[in-house]
Design a protein around this motif. Structure first.
Motif: not given
Length: 233
Positions: A16-23, A139-144, A146-158
């Motif tokens: 279930q863990v994304p880090v191990f999904e390629a195993l 996982r790093l790409r997904e985090a990046n 997510r951070l990019a999306r949050q930088s353009f979102q309002t507080v309500q959206s976040r």
């Protein structure tokens, strides 16, 4: 004393863990062979920021959070963890100091993997190392993203996005489609959303007046999870 997880249940949890999904299943079996069951009671510190990094953990049951203490003494919540989540994963690769404190929110059952055991496994099976790098890269790409999306979102959206994520986690653990109870404080919601507590509180009050949520002490009941999507953009 909680029951000890079998190798098969450990394999299923690791899958279930994304880090191990390629195993492949055989690789997951090798990782499960070096995993050790652990149990922590609620409100327990598993490790502290600055501790030696020697073990990573995968949550099987229960919840925990990652926090950091600011220079002014305030505690900041960085993340919440539930079943299928991993924390301390960099211990699989090095023994640098912990970058955050992990504390349980309720009783937690987990499997632990010692860094030295994982590194030995990687030396013996280099193909696992390649697959782990792939999983970490995703996982790093997904985090990046997510951070990019949050930088353009309002507080309500976040805030709505954080609530939606917590609702989905609760539903994966058996909660229904409506009236989903999320155990979390306003302060934690604000910190996870990257907003001030005052701003998050105002928006939660808007959701409450609209009948989308009901707030309690350290908990939020989301009556209409689908309604949160109207606030995420």
């Amino acid at each position: 004393m909680p029951p000890q997880p079998s190798t098969q249940s450990s394999i299923e949890l690791l899958a279930q863990v994304p880090v191990f999904e390629a195993l492949a299943p055989v690789d997951l079996g090798r990782v499960a062979d070096v995993a050790v069951p652990r149990h922590f009671t609620g409100n327990t510190v598993i490790f502290r920021e600055g501790d030696a990094s020697d073990t990573c953990y995968i949550v099987g049951r229960g919840h925990a959070r990652a926090v950091r203490e600011n220079v002014d003494g305030r505690t900041i919540t960085l993340a919440h963890f539930g079943p299928g989540d991993i924390f301390g994963e960099l211990a699989m690769f090095d023994d640098e100091k912990r970058s955050a404190t992990i504390e349980t929110l309720d009783d937690v059952e987990a499997i632990a993997i010692l860094g030295q055991d994982m590194r030995r496994l990687l030396r013996e099976h280099p193909d696992i190392a390649v697959k782990l790098v792939i999983g970490l890269g995703r996982r790093l790409r997904e985090a990046n993203e997510r951070l990019a999306r949050q930088s353009f979102q309002t507080v309500q959206s976040r805030v709505a996005g954080v609530l939606g994520q917590l609702v989905r986690q609760a539903q994966s653990e058996g909660a229904g489609e409506r009236d989903v109870l999320v155990t979390i404080t306003q302060a934690d919601i604000a910190q996870l959303a990257g907003s001030s507590r005052e701003s998050a509180s105002r928006f939660l009050a808007v959701l409450e007046r609209a009948g989308v949520v009901t707030q309690g002490r350290g908990r939020v009941t989301v009556h209409e999870p689908s309604a949160l999507e109207r606030y995420v953009y």
